[in-house]
Scaffold this active site. Structure first.
Site, PDB file in Angstrom:
ATOM      1  N   CYS A  78      -4.649 -68.044  18.490  1.00  0.00           N
ATOM      2  CA  CYS A  78      -5.799 -68.619  19.191  1.00  0.00           C
ATOM      3  C   CYS A  78      -6.198 -67.601  20.253  1.00  0.00           C
ATOM      4  CB  CYS A  78      -5.381 -69.937  19.847  1.00  0.00           C
ATOM      5  SG  CYS A  78      -6.625 -70.652  20.933  1.00  0.00           S
ATOM      6  N   CYS A 189     -12.712 -65.084  18.233  1.00  0.00           N
ATOM      7  CA  CYS A 189     -12.361 -66.510  18.219  1.00  0.00           C
ATOM      8  C   CYS A 189     -11.977 -66.848  16.788  1.00  0.00           C
ATOM      9  CB  CYS A 189     -13.559 -67.342  18.668  1.00  0.00           C
ATOM     10  SG  CYS A 189     -13.333 -69.124  18.447  1.00  0.00           S
TER      11      CYS A 189
END
Ligand code: DGL
Length: 279
Positions: A78, A189
């Site tokens: 992440c 992302c």
């Protein structure tokens, strides 16, 4: 493998939700012999709008939980959690921990010809300055243009990746980077690889997109080899999943991200995680 040794323990991986499955996908392509335990913090998604200290707290709880399951390597799959917590976790935990940001910064520095690099990421990731630090640490003469994309991850997660709203949103976020003349754009992302065909069309053929998930998976493979902790070649890996939100919702969205059946998914209570963090 460095010395021919084999480590059969699983690799632990976590994300704010299902986005890290793009990293898991790249790992399954590159490292099919490894076992993975993936934890998606869907009950607290998204991380992008949250302050760094809050994300660090979540990351620390999840890291401790996965380490209690005896994983051999922890992957922060992440970008927002990497930006907020990776060095902090590495300082406090006795484990090998790797994450995003550095792998794709290295790739971008190798790729760019005009030394103008763009970054698309969440607000938390951009605010942390992690990509700037990583990129300028490798080439202090780079021009780095970072664009926060507050709406993008949630829009992608909601499913309709070809809606007019999606196209307009992506165009808006891409515009300042196009204006700046970047020739390389980091998709900073976990969710953005799902719209990379659209991004490639918007940026055009002269801009190279760097897929953070692929670069992180490459780093996982290199780390296993360097440390001599890879699993036995040729075996078929097993995958299990934990999520803090609704299991059916995780399976529904996750299957779309990973395009495979999810057989082993368990719910983990946030209150159970809250008992685990490191200070
Ligand atoms: N995994 C998150 C990231 O890469 C997705 C977005 C979010 O949680 O806000 O930043």
């Amino acid at each position: 493998m460095a010395d021919g040794s084999v480590d059969p323990r699983p690799i632990g991986m976590f994300d704010s939700g299902v986005g890290g499955l793009t990293v898991l996908h790249e790992c399954l392509v590159a490292l099919p012999e490894e076992d993975f335990i993936y934890l998606g913090d869907t009950g607290r998604f998204p991380y992008g709008p949250k302050p760094a200290a809050e994300i660090r707290g979540y990351a620390s709880q999840i890291a401790s939980h996965l380490l209690s399951l005896d994983v051999k390597l922890l992957v922060v799959a992440c970008n927002s959690a990497t930006a907020a917590a990776l060095p902090w976790l590495q300082e406090r935990l006795e484990a090998s921990i790797i994450g995003a940001v550095h792998p794709e910064a290295e790739a971008a520095v190798k790729i760019t010809r005009n030394r103008r690099v763009g970054v698309l990421a969440t607000e938390a990731t951009v605010a942390s300055g992690s990509y700037e630090r990583a990129l300028l640490g490798l080439d202090a003469g780079l021009e780095v243009h970072s664009q926060p994309c507050p709406k993008l991850a949630s829009l992608i997660q909601s499913g309709d990746v070809s809606s007019p709203e999606m196209v307009d949103t992506v165009k808006d976020y891409a515009a300042p980077l196009k204006e700046a003349g970047v020739d390389t754009v980091i998709l900073g992302c976990t969710h953005y690889p799902l719209v990379s065909p659209m991004l490639q069309r918007i940026f055009g053929k002269n801009v190279t997109l760097v897929n953070s998930a692929r670069e992180t998976a490459r780093e996982v493979g290199d780390t296993l080899a360097r440390k001599g902790i890879a699993n036995e070649p040729g075996r078929e890996g097993r995958y299990s999943f934990l999520c803090t939100g609704d299991v059916d919702a995780f399976v529904g969205v996750g299957a779309r991200f990973l395009q495979m059946p999810f057989d082993d998914v368990r719910h983990v209570e946030i209150t159970e995680l809250e008992r685990m963090g490191v200070a």
